[in-house]
Design a protein around this motif. Structure first.
Motif, PDB file in Angstrom:
ATOM      1  N   TYR A  57       0.832  -1.061   0.004  1.00  0.00           N
ATOM      2  CA  TYR A  57      -0.216   0.003  -0.017  1.00  0.00           C
ATOM      3  C   TYR A  57       0.983   1.130   0.061  1.00  0.00           C
ATOM      4  O   TYR A  57       0.362   2.525  -0.110  1.00  0.00           O
ATOM      5  CB  TYR A  57      -0.945   0.197   1.229  1.00  0.00           C
ATOM      6  CG  TYR A  57      -1.882  -1.029   1.067  1.00  0.00           C
ATOM      7  CD1 TYR A  57      -3.176  -0.876   0.252  1.00  0.00           C
ATOM      8  CD2 TYR A  57      -1.940  -2.323   1.801  1.00  0.00           C
ATOM      9  CE1 TYR A  57      -4.241  -1.683   0.069  1.00  0.00           C
ATOM     10  CE2 TYR A  57      -3.001  -3.262   1.566  1.00  0.00           C
ATOM     11  CZ  TYR A  57      -4.119  -2.881   0.693  1.00  0.00           C
ATOM     12  OH  TYR A  57      -5.036  -3.956   0.591  1.00  0.00           O
ATOM     13  N   THR A  62       5.939   5.805  -4.885  1.00  0.00           N
ATOM     14  CA  THR A  62       4.935   6.917  -4.864  1.00  0.00           C
ATOM     15  C   THR A  62       5.022   7.270  -3.374  1.00  0.00           C
ATOM     16  O   THR A  62       4.234   6.926  -2.561  1.00  0.00           O
ATOM     17  CB  THR A  62       3.700   6.284  -5.124  1.00  0.00           C
ATOM     18  OG1 THR A  62       3.340   4.959  -4.375  1.00  0.00           O
ATOM     19  CG2 THR A  62       3.473   5.936  -6.450  1.00  0.00           C
ATOM     20  N   HIS A 216      -6.047   3.220 -15.022  1.00  0.00           N
ATOM     21  CA  HIS A 216      -5.076   3.878 -14.132  1.00  0.00           C
ATOM     22  C   HIS A 216      -5.515   3.808 -12.530  1.00  0.00           C
ATOM     23  O   HIS A 216      -6.572   3.715 -12.233  1.00  0.00           O
ATOM     24  CB  HIS A 216      -5.149   5.398 -14.302  1.00  0.00           C
ATOM     25  CG  HIS A 216      -4.711   5.621 -15.872  1.00  0.00           C
ATOM     26  ND1 HIS A 216      -5.671   5.938 -16.696  1.00  0.00           N
ATOM     27  CD2 HIS A 216      -3.449   5.648 -16.508  1.00  0.00           C
ATOM     28  CE1 HIS A 216      -5.020   6.056 -17.863  1.00  0.00           C
ATOM     29  NE2 HIS A 216      -3.858   5.937 -17.659  1.00  0.00           N
ATOM     30  N   TYR A 217      -4.492   3.902 -11.645  1.00  0.00           N
ATOM     31  CA  TYR A 217      -4.920   3.830 -10.035  1.00  0.00           C
ATOM     32  C   TYR A 217      -5.907   5.009  -9.879  1.00  0.00           C
ATOM     33  O   TYR A 217      -6.687   4.546  -8.867  1.00  0.00           O
ATOM     34  CB  TYR A 217      -3.467   3.942  -9.416  1.00  0.00           C
ATOM     35  CG  TYR A 217      -3.583   3.898  -7.871  1.00  0.00           C
ATOM     36  CD1 TYR A 217      -4.112   2.721  -7.072  1.00  0.00           C
ATOM     37  CD2 TYR A 217      -3.547   5.105  -7.062  1.00  0.00           C
ATOM     38  CE1 TYR A 217      -4.423   2.671  -5.918  1.00  0.00           C
ATOM     39  CE2 TYR A 217      -3.863   5.075  -5.922  1.00  0.00           C
ATOM     40  CZ  TYR A 217      -3.984   3.848  -5.202  1.00  0.00           C
ATOM     41  OH  TYR A 217      -4.483   3.816  -3.844  1.00  0.00           O
ATOM     42  N   ASP A 220      -9.337   3.636 -10.270  1.00  0.00           N
ATOM     43  CA  ASP A 220      -9.594   2.698  -9.279  1.00  0.00           C
ATOM     44  C   ASP A 220      -9.964   3.173  -8.022  1.00  0.00           C
ATOM     45  O   ASP A 220     -10.933   2.747  -7.192  1.00  0.00           O
ATOM     46  CB  ASP A 220      -8.287   1.663  -9.007  1.00  0.00           C
ATOM     47  CG  ASP A 220      -8.719   0.519  -8.317  1.00  0.00           C
ATOM     48  OD1 ASP A 220      -8.856  -0.589  -8.717  1.00  0.00           O
ATOM     49  OD2 ASP A 220      -8.681   0.620  -7.126  1.00  0.00           O
ATOM     50  N   TYR A 221      -8.832   4.105  -7.545  1.00  0.00           N
ATOM     51  CA  TYR A 221      -9.120   4.528  -6.172  1.00  0.00           C
ATOM     52  C   TYR A 221     -10.599   5.685  -5.997  1.00  0.00           C
ATOM     53  O   TYR A 221     -11.068   5.509  -5.198  1.00  0.00           O
ATOM     54  CB  TYR A 221      -7.932   5.447  -5.785  1.00  0.00           C
ATOM     55  CG  TYR A 221      -8.249   5.761  -4.240  1.00  0.00           C
ATOM     56  CD1 TYR A 221      -7.746   4.968  -3.248  1.00  0.00           C
ATOM     57  CD2 TYR A 221      -8.111   7.163  -3.757  1.00  0.00           C
ATOM     58  CE1 TYR A 221      -7.691   5.092  -1.938  1.00  0.00           C
ATOM     59  CE2 TYR A 221      -8.285   7.253  -2.472  1.00  0.00           C
ATOM     60  CZ  TYR A 221      -8.076   6.447  -1.545  1.00  0.00           C
ATOM     61  OH  TYR A 221      -8.149   6.593   0.042  1.00  0.00           O
TER      62      TYR A 221
END
Ligand code: ZN
Length: 365
Positions: A57, A62, A216-217, A220-221
């Motif tokens: 996570y 990042t 892309h993330y 998703d988020y």
């Protein structure tokens, strides 16, 4: 990262000690779980060269995934150091109790026996390394939800333990959580007076979006809130709260600004379609007000603070929001401020501790 300036909120409630309903403790490495695993499974992990089940996570690439100061000097992952948790959350926020939600890769293991023993080891590790060392901590029981029968065994093993105050599920599930497949978990949780916590995340092979896989993330988020809405609609429509009238469900890291429009839409359509679900015997919003709770962080803050106050008012209940720091995630933006906007004293008190006290048995013996 929130943009608006937050109001200082050092009140009587804070002085009494707040309750933080979403704190993440991180397993430093899979070796930390070995003392809690049968030799047969230690051998299995070694022979298969499984070095980690951590979904990562907080990837190093990042760095904003976690607050920089939450990274221990040893280089261990954010959230793995109890002393830093004390220094950065428990002491400065005067936390009376914090609920640990350990996010680990239990739900992505296809071997159900391995998933169950990892969940068991994880819970024993939490008890030994966190709960026994810090009296202000409580934890959620991590269960391998891909096999409800094994999940129920774990709830029965720990349900009476005063350190464990919730059963943890992840929002990305194999089936909607209202389905009868999951009801044994709810039956066991209700038996021990444990709420079901549903946290953002999960890896099941299904996209978070109902129309397929995103690229892309960020997609998703952002779309996690759709999954939370789906789970709420499923739980209510399938009659979970009629079957288990004492059950509470806490949505963790879900956001809450989406809730008013869902309540309005759900109530409106129930009026026309309720003959299909006769066990839903009152407005869905009434059921949700009674049974669902949501943690505060991350707040989807609108550009005007008053809009956020209006949203809280539109939810229609002051009993639903629970304070959370979501440490060590980046959205944890306390430092001097516990709440994103200045609230009435009575609502502030409810969010900071009264609402949590009505959901969690924090002082059971
Ligand atoms: Zn969280």
């Amino acid at each position: 990262m929130n943009e608006i300036t937050m109001q200082k909120s050092i009140t009587e409630a804070v002085q009494t000690g707040i309750i933080d309903c979403d704190v993440h403790n991180t397993v430093p490495s899979i070796k930390a779980l070995y003392p809690y695993l049968p030799v047969r499974w230690q051998d299995y992990l070694s022979e298969h060269d499984i070095k980690s089940l951590e979904p990562n996570y907080y990837p190093r690439g990042t760095p904003l995934a976690a607050r920089p100061e939450s990274v221990p000097e040893s280089g261990a992952p954010p959230g793995s150091d109890l002393q830093l948790l004390r220094q950065q959350v428990l002491d400065p926020l005067n936390v009376r109790c914090a609920v640990l939600n350990c996010l680990y890769g239990v739900q992505m293991i296809h071997n159900e026996d391995l998933a169950a023993v990892i969940a068991r080891a994880l819970n024993d590790w939490q008890r030994e390394e966190w709960l026994n060392k810090e009296s202000r901590l409580r934890a959620s029981i991590v269960v391998a939800s891909q096999n409800p029968e094994r999940a129920v065994e774990e709830i029965h093993r720990l349900g009476s333990d005063p350190g464990f105050v919730q059963v943890l599920l992840l929002v990305r599930s194999e089936k909607p959580y209202g389905k009868r497949y999951y009801w044994p978990i709810y039956e066991a949780a209700e038996h021990y007076g444990l709420p079901i916590g549903i946290h953002a995340g999960g890896v099941t092979g299904y996209p978070i979006m109902p129309v397929g896989w995103p690229s892309h993330y960020i997609e998703d988020y952002v779309s996690q809130s759709q999954a939370f809405q789906t789970q709420v609609v499923s739980l209510v429509s399938e009659g979970v709260f009629q079957k288990f009238p004492r059950l509470k469900v806490v949505l963790l890291e879900s956001g809450f600004t989406w809730l008013p429009s869902l309540l309005w839409r759900f109530d409106k359509n129930w009026k026309g379609l309720r003959r299909e679900v006769p066990w839903v015997d009152r407005l869905p919003s009434e059921i949700i007000h009674e049974h669902i709770r949501l943690t505060l962080q991350p707040v989807d803050e609108p550009p005007q603070p008053e809009f956020l106050l209006q949203t809280i008012e539109q939810i229609g209940s002051e009993d639903m929001l629970l304070f959370s720091s979501d440490y060590p995630h980046w959205q944890f933006d306390h430092n001097e401020d516990a709440l994103p906007v200045k609230l009435s004293t009575s609502l502030e008190k409810k969010i900071l501790f009264d609402n949590a006290l009505s959901v969690y048995q924090l002082d059971k013996n």
